[in-house]
Design an enzyme around this catalytic site. Structure first.
Site, PDB file in Angstrom:
ATOM      1  CB  CYS A   2      -0.856  -0.004   1.331  1.00 36.19           C
ATOM      2  SG  CYS A   2      -1.858  -1.557   1.410  1.00 36.19           S
ATOM      3  CG  ASP A 102      -1.083  -7.721   7.285  1.00 38.85           C
ATOM      4  OD1 ASP A 102      -2.254  -7.010   6.937  1.00 38.85           O
ATOM      5  OD2 ASP A 102       0.007  -7.901   6.572  1.00 38.85           O
TER       6      ASP A 102
END
Length: 614
Positions: A2, A102
């Site tokens: 990301c 996560d």
């Protein structure tokens, strides 16, 4: 993977500054093409761009959790490879988890352990967590530095982001280059000094470091570093341990909810990754592994064997793909498109970089992304196990400078006299070299030879390897392709760091110990294949295109390039027969077309980024 960005300011109401943060976040769309989000409070604002790999619904960011009346917010880039163990640990401590992501694990780990959460994380990451109650921001970067994280403090504003472009999108941040930035660009080149963001007052959080920001300012600290200790294992035990650590890293890094494959050149490193991955696919009945290699149109016509490029990859990649039963894809790059992509690659890195080596990976990543969202790659095995010529040549080992210092000496003649006087290139390089040596974790029992090899490995792991990790991250994430690097698993790096050089160079070969460890995993031809670096184009059209481009710059009085380079020296260089010119020791790192491409990238970077030299 990301993209993350954020802004903290205790003198402003950031809920009224949404447009600026959204502008910063938009610069990271390519890193996270699947979704975007922002979060605002009076003094902190976070942005996030998401590439969905695990838990599409549960991993939305920025993620907010409130525990016992305290609000915590995270924006995170990366992958955690010990999710199962971490999840069980947190559940046993009474935490409830509502997603499979996560992201939630990291945030919950911080809520439980505070800054000590970092020792529980195995993975690649860069994240920021805002504690609304304490009005503090905690940031950290993974141990090896696979994921990037830049920051700056301008007046009362603290800004951070995955890439330089996210900071430069803020109106407070100016694209100013001072003497240090000039020296990093013109002397150190792509091998940036750790922590240096090139632009004035911009820094990169170093690998294995954390940062706290609050009303009392910025504080940084180190949570992980290499530790030197005596290696007690014999050859067989060492080889077994390497195999065990490597296979564990591969298995962990194959976890994904989206298509995942491997890069396969047919070299030792990528072949080992692909062979282990194919075995996991078979054991877990996950279908056929897809593998990818890269070459250039007509390279077979113009390829010449040399010390740095002893053979081309294609036959070896096909041999390996056939052996492991993968569905292999060969990406052929066009030299004209390679030329056209040089500036896009520069923009992906936000700096002039490794020229055509960057641009080719940029195009390779674009093609892989059409089939895969995640791939595993063999980067960093050379730094960890000793694969480069400079580990094995006595004159380079004993040179008492950076192993790649020839790049420095070849660049200096082209720097303008005024800039040379300002930055003192050789003095700058020497100071940076001594700075690196001062960090080496020594071992008293090392003899002089072993102590020097420990220095060599430290220089490669902390000064050269980040160059390749930067390249891999920026070129792949320009297309939202996540690349994982198993040879950077910190457990493997920690173990191999302390293996004596006599074992690492087993058989007097580059990466000799790695070859020995994989001798029954790979075909003998692959195990014995001489190291061949990432392929470069050998087509004469590419040199012609680059010569034409630099000629145009020489004919342009206002070309920014000549604010830093000596026009006359460049012109004299261009007046030679460049087809017959060989730059000694540039080899795999740079050749004549790559030097010209670097100049062009530098010129366009100064122009496009509106660089101001102060």
């Amino acid at each position: 993977m990301c993209g993350i960005t954020g802004w903290i300011d205790f003198t402003k109401d950031l809920t009224r500054e949404r447009g600026i943060l959204q502008q910063m976040n938009r610069t990271l769309v390519s890193r996270g093409p699947d979704a975007g989000g922002t979060w605002f409070s009076p003094h902190a604002a976070f942005g996030h761009r998401r590439l969905i790999v695990i838990d599409p619904e549960g991993g939305i960011q920025p993620m907010v959790r409130t525990v016992e009346g305290r609000k915590f917010v995270i924006t995170y880039n990366g992958e955690i490879y010990n999710m199962g163990e971490l999840r069980l640990k947190l559940l046993s401590l009474g935490h409830s988890l509502s997603t499979r992501s996560d992201t939630e694990l990291i945030l919950t780990a911080y809520i439980e352990w505070g800054e000590d959460c970092l020792k529980y994380l195995n993975g690649i990451f860069a994240f920021a967590i805002w504690d609304e109650c304490r009005q503090t921001c905690f940031m950290a970067r993974d141990r090896i530095g696979v994921k990037p994280l830049f920051y700056t403090k301008i007046g009362d504003s603290f800004l951070f982001g995955s890439e330089l472009k996210s900071l430069l999108a803020h109106p407070f941040v100016e694209p100013v280059i001072d003497d240090e930035g000039l020296a990093e660009l013109l002397v150190m080149g792509p091998a940036r000094t750790p922590g240096c963001g090139v632009f004035k007052d911009i820094y990169e959080l170093r690998p294995g470091q954390f940062l706290r920001y609050g009303r009392d300012g910025i504080k940084t600290g180190t949570y992980w570093e290499l530790t030197s200790r005596h290696h007690e294992d014999n050859l067989e035990t060492t080889a077994h341990k390497i195999r065990e650590l490597f296979q564990d890293a591969i298995k962990r890094q194959l976890v994904s909810d989206v298509p995942i494959g491997t890069m396969l050149s047919g070299g030792l490193d990528s072949s080992a990754i692909s062979a282990c991955a194919a075995k996991v696919f078979q054991e877990e009945k996950r279908g056929i592994l897809h593998t990818f290699s890269v070459d250039y149109i007509d390279n077979d016509k113009y390829f010449h064997v040399n010390e740095f490029q002893p053979n081309s990859d294609a036959p070896w990649a096909e041999l390996m793909a056939d052996r492991i039963g993968s569905e292999h894809h060969t990406v052929l790059l066009d030299n004209f498109e390679l030329f056209d992509s040089l500036i896009q690659a520069m923009e992906a890195r936000d700096l002039p970089g490794m020229a055509d080596v960057d641009a080719s990976l940029f195009l390779f990543s674009r093609e892989i992304r059409k089939e895969m969202t995640v791939v595993l790659s063999g980067e960093c095995a050379d730094e960890v196990f000793g694969g480069y010529p400079w580990f094995h040549r006595e004159e380079m080992v004993n040179a008492d400078t950076f192993p790649w210092a020839h790049l420095v000496t070849k660049r200096i003649p082209f720097i303008s006299p005024e800039i040379k006087a300002r930055i003192r290139p050789m003095e700058y390089a020497e100071a940076r070299y001594q700075e690196a040596l001062s960090e080496v974790p020594r071992l008293s029992e090392d003899n002089a030879g072993e102590a020097r090899m420990r220095e060599m490995f430290y220089l490669n792991l902390t000064r050269w390897m980040p160059t390749l990790l930067d390249r891999k991250d920026r070129m792949s994430m320009a297309f939202g392709l996540e690349v994982r690097v198993p040879f950077c698993d910190h457990h493997l790096v920690e173990y191999v760091w302390n293996i004596p050089w006599a074992l690492k160079k087993y058989g007097n070969r580059e990466k000799g110990l790695l070859r020995y460890a994989f001798r029954d995993l790979l075909p003998k031809e692959i195990v014995e294949r001489k190291k061949s670096p990432y392929p470069k184009t050998h087509h004469p059209d590419y040199l012609r295109l680059m010569k034409k481009q630099i000629r145009q710059l020489l004919d342009t009085p206002s070309a920014p390039l000549f604010q830093v380079l000596d026009r006359k020296e460049v012109e004299n260089f261009m007046n030679q027969d460049l087809t017959q010119l060989h730059l000694p020791w540039f080899g795999q790192l740079m050749n004549v077309p790559a030097l010209l491409a670097y100049w062009w990238q530098l010129n366009e970077w100064m122009k496009k980024y509106k660089v101001v030299i102060k």
